[in-house]
Design a protein around this motif. Structure first.
Motif, PDB file in Angstrom:
ATOM      1  N   ASN A  25       0.836  -1.193   0.000  1.00 56.85           N
ATOM      2  CA  ASN A  25       0.000   0.000   0.000  1.00 56.85           C
ATOM      3  C   ASN A  25       0.874   1.247   0.000  1.00 56.85           C
ATOM      4  OD1 ASN A  25       0.811   0.381   2.683  1.00 56.85           O
ATOM      5  ND2 ASN A  25      -1.030  -0.593   3.493  1.00 56.85           N
ATOM      6  N   VAL A  26       0.236   2.402  -0.130  1.00 54.09           N
ATOM      7  CA  VAL A  26       0.975   3.659  -0.213  1.00 54.09           C
ATOM      8  C   VAL A  26       1.805   3.883   1.046  1.00 54.09           C
ATOM      9  CG1 VAL A  26       0.726   6.175  -0.357  1.00 54.09           C
ATOM     10  CG2 VAL A  26      -0.624   4.694  -1.861  1.00 54.09           C
ATOM     11  N   ALA A  27       1.262   3.554   2.211  1.00 55.44           N
ATOM     12  CA  ALA A  27       2.008   3.749   3.466  1.00 55.44           C
ATOM     13  C   ALA A  27       3.292   2.924   3.475  1.00 55.44           C
ATOM     14  CB  ALA A  27       1.131   3.389   4.663  1.00 55.44           C
ATOM     15  N   ALA A  28       3.218   1.679   3.019  1.00 59.37           N
ATOM     16  CA  ALA A  28       4.420   0.827   2.979  1.00 59.37           C
ATOM     17  C   ALA A  28       5.453   1.399   2.010  1.00 59.37           C
ATOM     18  CB  ALA A  28       4.053  -0.602   2.585  1.00 59.37           C
ATOM     19  N   LEU A  29       4.997   1.886   0.871  1.00 58.67           N
ATOM     20  CA  LEU A  29       5.914   2.490  -0.095  1.00 58.67           C
ATOM     21  C   LEU A  29       6.521   3.771   0.459  1.00 58.67           C
ATOM     22  CD1 LEU A  29       3.840   1.864  -3.338  1.00 58.67           C
ATOM     23  CD2 LEU A  29       6.009   0.777  -2.734  1.00 58.67           C
ATOM     24  N   MET A  30       5.707   4.569   1.133  1.00 61.63           N
ATOM     25  CA  MET A  30       6.216   5.807   1.743  1.00 61.63           C
ATOM     26  C   MET A  30       7.304   5.477   2.762  1.00 61.63           C
ATOM     27  SD  MET A  30       4.614   8.692   0.647  1.00 61.63           S
ATOM     28  CE  MET A  30       4.669   9.862   1.982  1.00 61.63           C
ATOM     29  N   ASP A  38      11.431  15.435   2.539  1.00 61.15           N
ATOM     30  CA  ASP A  38      11.200  16.291   3.705  1.00 61.15           C
ATOM     31  C   ASP A  38       9.714  16.510   3.941  1.00 61.15           C
ATOM     32  OD1 ASP A  38      13.940  16.677   4.210  1.00 61.15           O
ATOM     33  OD2 ASP A  38      14.021  18.237   2.665  1.00 61.15           O
ATOM     34  N   ASP A  39       8.960  16.663   2.839  1.00 59.82           N
ATOM     35  CA  ASP A  39       7.525  16.945   2.938  1.00 59.82           C
ATOM     36  C   ASP A  39       6.726  15.714   2.497  1.00 59.82           C
ATOM     37  OD1 ASP A  39       4.974  17.987   2.998  1.00 59.82           O
ATOM     38  OD2 ASP A  39       5.257  19.315   1.276  1.00 59.82           O
ATOM     39  N   PRO A  40       6.109  15.014   3.453  1.00 57.36           N
ATOM     40  CA  PRO A  40       5.373  13.789   3.102  1.00 57.36           C
ATOM     41  C   PRO A  40       4.247  14.017   2.094  1.00 57.36           C
ATOM     42  CG  PRO A  40       5.596  13.993   5.480  1.00 57.36           C
ATOM     43  CD  PRO A  40       6.096  15.263   4.888  1.00 57.36           C
ATOM     44  N   ARG A  41       3.546  15.130   2.202  1.00 60.65           N
ATOM     45  CA  ARG A  41       2.420  15.358   1.279  1.00 60.65           C
ATOM     46  C   ARG A  41       2.910  15.531  -0.151  1.00 60.65           C
ATOM     47  NH1 ARG A  41      -0.837  19.471   4.829  1.00 60.65           N
ATOM     48  NH2 ARG A  41       0.325  20.860   3.496  1.00 60.65           N
ATOM     49  N   GLU A  45       2.251  12.824  -3.387  1.00 55.74           N
ATOM     50  CA  GLU A  45       1.749  13.179  -4.721  1.00 55.74           C
ATOM     51  C   GLU A  45       2.683  12.638  -5.801  1.00 55.74           C
ATOM     52  OE1 GLU A  45       1.049  17.400  -4.972  1.00 55.74           O
ATOM     53  OE2 GLU A  45      -0.177  17.376  -3.146  1.00 55.74           O
ATOM     54  N   LEU A  46       3.992  12.746  -5.566  1.00 54.42           N
ATOM     55  CA  LEU A  46       4.974  12.214  -6.511  1.00 54.42           C
ATOM     56  C   LEU A  46       4.839  10.693  -6.619  1.00 54.42           C
ATOM     57  CD1 LEU A  46       7.497  12.736  -8.337  1.00 54.42           C
ATOM     58  CD2 LEU A  46       8.882  12.387  -6.283  1.00 54.42           C
TER      59      LEU A  46
END
Length: 198
Positions: A25-30, A38-41, A45-46
């Protein structure tokens, strides 16, 4: 460290999804990239743009990027899955009509008790069928219905959604007017795609 480009993120995500043995999921990839931004948001988006581009890139290949309940995964597309089956020379799993009927009842009418399944099917459901569905990880006990006897309530799992390429239970094909759940069990035939993960 220099900022990663969209192309670099896309290539890394493709590599991660290829190597993973389960959807990410996106959280695991993040989490994998947490030292890179530096900026999670902004990075999120990237990352979503990279996933979108990867999905489009796959359209010209024999694989596809799909989103299921647990996240994203790369898998062989349906058009080419038969070739992979030939490579492995394995027959896809076969499930009895009774098992598929029971699974369809649970998927479409959850939470549901064994007695309610029996009532719709018109026959007694074998405990072995429910046990097989639980062992497969497709069905779980949700609790007990607050009626005399406190029968067990059954529902589907994330593994069920993942296996059948569904994001949520709402993605099940709708029942047409007058269509019975017995007929609908055909929509729960296993997909003819193969995950590329190990």
């Amino acid at each position: 460290m220099a900022d990663l480009t969209l192309t670099e993120v896309k290539r890394i995500v493709e590599t991660l999804l290829f190597a993973a043995d389960e959807p990410l999921n996106v959280a695991a990839l993040m989490n994998v990239f947490e030292q890179e931004y530096d900026d999670p948001r902004t990075f999120r988006e990237l990352l979503l743009a990279a996933l979108n581009e990867l999905e489009m890139d796959c359209e010209a290949r024999g694989i596809e990027l799909v989103q299921v309940a647990s996240g994203f995964r790369l898998q062989v597309d349906e058009t080419h899955s038969e070739w992979v089956h030939r490579l492995w020379r394995r027959n896809p799993p076969r499930y009895s009509r009774a098992l598929l009927e029971t699974l369809a009842m649970i998927a479409y009418q959850q939470p549901i008790t064994r007695g309610e399944i029996d009532e719709v099917r018109g026959v007694t459901t074998s405990g072995n069928i429910l046990r097989r569905l639980q062992e497969r990880g497709w069905v779980r006990e949700l609790g007990r219905k607050q009626v005399p006897g406190l029968p067990i309530l059954y529902g589907t799992t994330r593994a069920f959604l993942d296996y059948f390429n569904l994001r949520s239970i709402g993605d099940l094909p709708p029942l047409a007017d007058g269509e019975s759940l017995r007929v609908k069990e055909e929509s729960l035939s296993p997909p003819r795609v193969v995950s590329t993960g190990s």
